[in-house]
Design a protein around this motif. Sequence first.
Motif, PDB file in Angstrom:
ATOM      1  N   VAL A  51      29.056 -77.269  -3.320  1.00  0.00           N
ATOM      2  CA  VAL A  51      29.295 -77.240  -4.608  1.00  0.00           C
ATOM      3  C   VAL A  51      29.503 -74.999  -4.935  1.00  0.00           C
ATOM      4  N   VAL A  52      28.879 -74.700  -3.810  1.00  0.00           N
ATOM      5  CA  VAL A  52      29.227 -72.999  -3.959  1.00  0.00           C
ATOM      6  C   VAL A  52      28.944 -73.078  -2.186  1.00  0.00           C
ATOM      7  N   GLU A  53      29.648 -71.874  -2.069  1.00  0.00           N
ATOM      8  CA  GLU A  53      29.760 -71.324  -0.963  1.00  0.00           C
ATOM      9  C   GLU A  53      30.608 -69.965  -0.747  1.00  0.00           C
ATOM     10  N   ALA A  54      29.654 -68.616  -0.358  1.00  0.00           N
ATOM     11  CA  ALA A  54      29.810 -67.659  -0.410  1.00  0.00           C
ATOM     12  C   ALA A  54      31.499 -67.456   1.027  1.00  0.00           C
ATOM     13  N   SER A  55      31.401 -66.450   0.756  1.00  0.00           N
ATOM     14  CA  SER A  55      33.238 -66.039   1.160  1.00  0.00           C
ATOM     15  C   SER A  55      33.288 -66.013   2.752  1.00  0.00           C
ATOM     16  N   THR A  56      31.804 -65.310   3.188  1.00  0.00           N
ATOM     17  CA  THR A  56      31.585 -64.703   4.535  1.00  0.00           C
ATOM     18  C   THR A  56      31.555 -66.373   5.311  1.00  0.00           C
ATOM     19  N   THR A  57      31.051 -67.223   4.152  1.00  0.00           N
ATOM     20  CA  THR A  57      30.434 -68.651   5.374  1.00  0.00           C
ATOM     21  C   THR A  57      31.005 -68.755   6.218  1.00  0.00           C
ATOM     22  N   ASN A  58      32.189 -69.701   5.507  1.00  0.00           N
ATOM     23  CA  ASN A  58      33.291 -69.310   7.441  1.00  0.00           C
ATOM     24  C   ASN A  58      33.434 -69.422   7.879  1.00  0.00           C
ATOM     25  N   LYS A  59      32.712 -67.764   8.121  1.00  0.00           N
ATOM     26  CA  LYS A  59      32.946 -66.881   9.252  1.00  0.00           C
ATOM     27  C   LYS A  59      31.525 -66.756   9.456  1.00  0.00           C
ATOM     28  N   SER A  60      30.423 -67.649   8.876  1.00  0.00           N
ATOM     29  CA  SER A  60      29.184 -67.463   9.332  1.00  0.00           C
ATOM     30  C   SER A  60      28.971 -68.234  10.979  1.00  0.00           C
ATOM     31  N   PRO A  61      27.696 -68.545  11.596  1.00  0.00           N
ATOM     32  CA  PRO A  61      28.064 -69.339  13.053  1.00  0.00           C
ATOM     33  C   PRO A  61      26.627 -70.112  12.330  1.00  0.00           C
ATOM     34  N   VAL A  67      25.411 -74.116  -0.087  1.00  0.00           N
ATOM     35  CA  VAL A  67      24.738 -74.609  -0.858  1.00  0.00           C
ATOM     36  C   VAL A  67      25.809 -76.058  -1.410  1.00  0.00           C
ATOM     37  N   ASN A  68      25.014 -76.983  -0.684  1.00  0.00           N
ATOM     38  CA  ASN A  68      25.132 -78.433  -0.740  1.00  0.00           C
ATOM     39  C   ASN A  68      23.657 -79.285  -2.418  1.00  0.00           C
ATOM     40  N   ILE A  69      24.656 -80.169  -3.137  1.00  0.00           N
ATOM     41  CA  ILE A  69      23.959 -81.204  -3.274  1.00  0.00           C
ATOM     42  C   ILE A  69      23.953 -82.430  -3.080  1.00  0.00           C
ATOM     43  N   PHE A  70      22.509 -83.616  -3.037  1.00  0.00           N
ATOM     44  CA  PHE A  70      23.135 -84.380  -2.541  1.00  0.00           C
ATOM     45  C   PHE A  70      21.920 -85.576  -3.030  1.00  0.00           C
ATOM     46  N   GLY A  90      18.585 -84.197  -4.624  1.00  0.00           N
ATOM     47  CA  GLY A  90      17.702 -82.069  -4.573  1.00  0.00           C
ATOM     48  C   GLY A  90      19.841 -81.166  -4.036  1.00  0.00           C
ATOM     49  N   LEU A  91      19.343 -79.771  -3.971  1.00  0.00           N
ATOM     50  CA  LEU A  91      19.333 -79.520  -2.958  1.00  0.00           C
ATOM     51  C   LEU A  91      18.778 -78.868  -1.882  1.00  0.00           C
ATOM     52  N   TYR A  92      20.728 -78.405  -1.176  1.00  0.00           N
ATOM     53  CA  TYR A  92      19.748 -77.611   0.315  1.00  0.00           C
ATOM     54  C   TYR A  92      20.687 -76.568   0.435  1.00  0.00           C
ATOM     55  N   GLY A  93      20.473 -75.015   0.628  1.00  0.00           N
ATOM     56  CA  GLY A  93      22.050 -74.355   1.029  1.00  0.00           C
ATOM     57  C   GLY A  93      21.175 -73.848   2.347  1.00  0.00           C
TER      58      GLY A  93
END
Length: 176
Positions: A51-61, A67-70, A90-93
């Motif tokens: 549901v959300v990701e930072a601009s740098t998420t794809n570059k992060s190992p 953030v996911n909702i499940f 819930g959610l996990y980030g």
Amino acid sequence: MAMQLMQSTKEDPKEVDEWIQKLHHAKEKVSRLNFYFHDTLSGKNPSAVAVVEASTTNKSPSSFGLVNIFDDPLTEGPEPTSKFVGRAQGLYGSAGQQELDLLMAMNFVFTTGKFNGSSLTILGRNAVFHPIREMPIVGGIGAFRLARGFVTAKTHILNFTSGDAVIENHVVAIHY
């Protein structure tokens, strides 16, 4: 289409107040539960979505900032066809910059058996690649009012391509 709009203990405020008045005489119980949750990110009907990701998420190992909702099914065994006992919602980030450490905020919502209509609330760190992770129970409703305790999570299956996982959970809940 009918939907349950909220979960309830089926007690009005007066009944809850009477329960609280008797609490100082109540004896604590310890419940031990074992079940699996099936976190599915792939396919036509995923149970977890980003549901959300930072601009740098794809570059992060570690997918830091994702953030996911499940709304994952809970079952007695690891097979998806095993007896259904409830849902993990819930959610996990991704909160770790170097390794996949998730901040988990979830409810185990039980829909069958003696805990039908009750839920446990878990909030804590899930270091995904550690063999066993421990997270605290911070509360609950229904049979789990005023719950505390812990959940140990162990990965049963993790598909690195799809992100799908089956997680075994052992719960020790102290409640009234």
